[in-house]
Scaffold this active site. Structure first.
Site, PDB file in Angstrom:
ATOM      1  N   ASP A 123     -41.761  12.687   4.842  1.00 42.10           N
ATOM      2  CA  ASP A 123     -42.870  13.640   4.901  1.00 42.10           C
ATOM      3  C   ASP A 123     -44.206  12.911   5.017  1.00 42.10           C
ATOM      4  O   ASP A 123     -44.356  11.770   4.562  1.00 42.10           O
ATOM      5  CB  ASP A 123     -42.853  14.516   3.651  1.00 42.10           C
ATOM      6  CG  ASP A 123     -43.671  15.779   3.806  1.00 42.10           C
ATOM      7  OD1 ASP A 123     -44.219  15.996   4.895  1.00 42.10           O
ATOM      8  OD2 ASP A 123     -43.762  16.553   2.837  1.00 42.10           O
ATOM      9  N   GLU A 144     -41.598  14.460   9.227  1.00 43.65           N
ATOM     10  CA  GLU A 144     -42.486  15.619   9.168  1.00 43.65           C
ATOM     11  C   GLU A 144     -43.922  15.132   9.356  1.00 43.65           C
ATOM     12  O   GLU A 144     -44.464  14.440   8.508  1.00 43.65           O
ATOM     13  CB  GLU A 144     -42.356  16.327   7.820  1.00 43.65           C
ATOM     14  CG  GLU A 144     -41.022  17.028   7.608  1.00 43.65           C
ATOM     15  CD  GLU A 144     -41.023  17.851   6.342  1.00 43.65           C
ATOM     16  OE1 GLU A 144     -41.589  18.962   6.353  1.00 43.65           O
ATOM     17  OE2 GLU A 144     -40.474  17.371   5.331  1.00 43.65           O
TER      18      GLU A 144
END
Length: 684
Positions: free
Chosen positions: A312, A382
């Site tokens: 992420d 991400e």
């Protein structure tokens, strides 16, 4: 001595006129018949004759005990020379043909789907999925209890968002210890039991990892504040001016949540950099010791049996080493009033040179655990706020340098309005820009965005699920999207949160009992949605026309039909109301054509397009259920708002072979079909 006796025997046989074909025992020759006085001369003469003369094939036949000299002379005579030469070259040619065929088959035959391609991914926010200990919070044991629900959806991949030990209030993104489970979710033993249960049921586990920052309570940060050894430079520290409660930061860099991204620390008497909350200081990924720490954390969880990671906030991994101000979007704005993240161009704090090298090092670490057959470790990334599609595609890596298996595709979740044209543009943009040979993915929801039902209404739940499950690539389903859950209206809790990020994290709605079957406790950390008595798993199991039933049918069709899992995507038609596309595959004379209505009631004449469509097609699946199995005229395909059809029909002339569709047909990964051998495999 034995050699002399052998020569004597040969001489004796020659003198007596005997021959031996190897089957009749030699007759003994009395020693008296040989003149001992001439024995030496005979041996000498015979040896000379044998060495100087070629054996006569008629006079000398092979026989047992033939002396070496005679045998060598006899064997040197050519026998079947032409036949032997022909056989030799035939063998050489056969080997070359076999090798060439093997190479051709390897090149022409496509790769088989890996586990992260063959099945959708089911994303779980663990605090909201299932509470097993009545404390009002979902936990790992609760996830284990509900794994059969995932299996019933025909899904084999589970993605659990962050559950590391953290301060909770930042949604587990400020990690205090990367090797510990937060007590609210359970223990390490319960995690190990969950991994074992997932694998026993034939599922795979993907988990979140945030390498950009830690919590300010992390031991690394505490040691860095004290300038302890190697930890001194584990974070981004710079001098800043602080006095009378006012801090003058090194530059104008802003936090994602607004205001300066520099926070003064009294103990160290410097400012540290944070791209998110001040409780989440950024790690210094330019420090080799930090990168080694991250590598060891990845290895730790892979050693626990984790099958993949979603990394992420990766675009924030590095920032420029200089401290120049970032340029303002509005150059005329007073710099003192620039406090919102969107008011700057983030040229120096995102996607810096070297960031992709760090991600590739993560990939290399994971590859060390991917050597066993069937144990490939998945890597997703991400990159939030994907403004430019070209930058997003860079996370796939380069032709000869692997990076992520795919960056997660948030473009459908970021749509503010729905139309056939807008959906087409999102799909076509990803497929067109995706590097050759890579694999796409599609999402319509997630923990950091409003739920689909709340954005567009309940009319579009089924059609959006039909979209992502009939496009090529991996669908990603956020928990509850399979039953059409919506955002809660309010979240009144004691903890400090950005409430806009809470509304899509309400408890999973399992049944119509207290707390929607999520918890048997007296309260839940977030309230359940008011519609849980009619929108829940148990109710929709019994309804033949429920969103859950349609999702199961769609995922089953995708799993079992090569047209959907591996076929070509050909764009047929799009306008403000309707999007039409076909899935087809070499070696198959049938196709699926999807007609999805995102606007008003519309009739589409596919026959008028002169594409080789048949006059009629049968409805394989429909969002309305009532017309499933019916036959429709391709000259008049009617759909209403939110209605989707999967039409099955013959297709003798495939669209991707037609010149007019050269730029309108795309394929992410061909099926197990070899045009060289004209073989279509149902499994690889």
């Amino acid at each position: 001595m034995a050699e002399e006796e052998s020569k004597k025997d040969s001489i004796r046989m020659s003198m007596k006129g005997h021959t031996n074909n190897g089957f009749v025992q030699n007759e003994a020759v009395p020693e008296g018949e040989i003149d001992d006085s001439n024995q030496a001369d005979l041996l000498k003469t015979t040896a000379i004759d044998i060495s100087l003369q070629e054996p006569d094939p008629v006079a000398i036949k092979p026989y047992a005990g033939m002396p070496k000299e005679v045998l060598l002379l006899y064997s040197s005579q050519p026998r079947y020379k032409v036949t032997r030469e022909i056989l030799f070259w035939l063998i050489v040619a056969s080997v070359l043909v076999l090798i060439s065929s093997t190479i051709a088959i390897i090149i022409l035959s496509p790769k088989c789907l890996d586990w992260w391609q063959a099945s959708p991914i089911y994303q779980i926010y663990p605090r909201s999925f299932k509470d097993s200990n009545q404390d009002g919070n979902g936990d790992l044991k609760g996830i284990q209890e509900k794994l059969d629900h995932v299996i019933n959806l025909n899904i084999k991949n589970v993605w659990i968002t962050s559950f590391y030990k953290s301060s909770i209030k930042d949604f587990q993104h400020g990690v205090e210890d990367f090797r510990e489970i937060d007590p609210i979710f359970g223990t390490m033993k319960e995690f190990e039991n969950l991994v074992a249960a997932i694998h026993d049921k034939g599922l795979r586990l993907i988990m979140d990892f945030i390498p950009n920052h830690t919590s300010d309570k992390h031991i690394w940060f505490q040691l860095s504040r004290n300038r302890t050894g190697k930890y001194t430079d584990y974070y981004i520290w710079h001098n800043c001016t602080h006095g009378n409660g006012i801090t003058t930061p090194p530059n104008n860099w802003l936090s994602v949540y607004g205001n300066s991204s520099w926070q003064y620390d009294e103990l160290r008497d410097q400012c540290y950099f944070h791209q998110f909350m001040k409780e989440q200081p950024d790690l210094n990924l330019r420090n080799s010791d930090v990168r080694e720490e991250i590598k060891e954390i990845i290895q730790f969880w892979l050693g626990k049996g984790v099958d993949g990671f979603s990394f992420d906030a990766v675009k924030f991994l590095l920032e420029a080493t200089h401290l120049r101000d970032e340029p303002q979007v509005n150059k005329n704005q007073n710099p003192d009033t620039v406090t919102n993240y969107s008011e700057l161009y983030h040229d120096y704090t995102t996607t810096q040179v070297g960031m992709h090298d760090i991600l590739r090092s993560f990939r290399q670490t994971m590859d060390q655990y991917s050597t066993e057959p069937g144990r490939y470790r998945f890597m997703g990334t991400e990159a939030s706020n994907q403004e430019r599609i070209e930058e997003t595609m860079m996370y796939y890596g380069q032709p000869f340098v692997q990076e992520a298996d795919f960056p997660f595709n948030f473009y459908l979740t970021e749509m503010s309005t729905l139309s056939g044209t807008k959906v087409f543009e999102v799909v076509a943009s990803w497929m067109k820009n995706m590097p050759e040979g890579k694999w796409p993915n599609w999402m319509i929801g997630g923990p950091n965005t409003a739920r689909l039902t709340s954005r567009f209404g309940k009319d579009f739940v089924n059609i959006m699920n039909m979209l992502i499950l009939t496009l090529p690539g991996t669908p990603v389903t956020y928990y509850g999207e399979e039953i059409g859950m919506e955002d809660i209206l309010a979240a009144n809790i004691n903890e400090t949160y950005d409430t806009t990020l809470l509304l899509s994290k309400s408890p999973m709605q399992w049944d119509n009992s207290s707390n929607a079957g999520f918890s048997e406790g007296t309260y839940t950390w977030l309230p359940t949605s008011t519609d849980y008595q009619v929108v829940n798993v148990d109710v929709q199991k019994t309804q033949a026309t429920s969103p859950l039933k349609l999702y199961q049918d769609l995922s089953s069709l995708r799993l079992n039909d090569l047209l959907l899992s591996r076929g070509w995507l050909c764009y047929i038609w799009h306008d403000a109301n309707v999007l039409v596309y076909t899935r087809e595959l070499d070696g198959m004379e049938r196709a699926f054509t999807m007609v999805l209505n995102f606007g008003e009631t519309t009739q589409v004449n596919l026959q008028a397009l002169s594409l080789g469509f048949p006059e009629q097609a049968s409805i394989k699946l429909s969002t309305t259920f009532t017309n499933r199995g019916e036959t429709v005229s391709m000259a008049a395909v009617n759909t209403e708002k939110g209605e989707g059809l999967i039409l099955e029909h013959s297709m003798p002339r495939l669209l991707h072979h037609q010149e007019a569709f050269k730029d309108k047909c795309l394929v992410s990964n061909k099926a197990c079909y070899s045009s060289f051998l004209n073989i279509l495999h149902t499994s690889c």
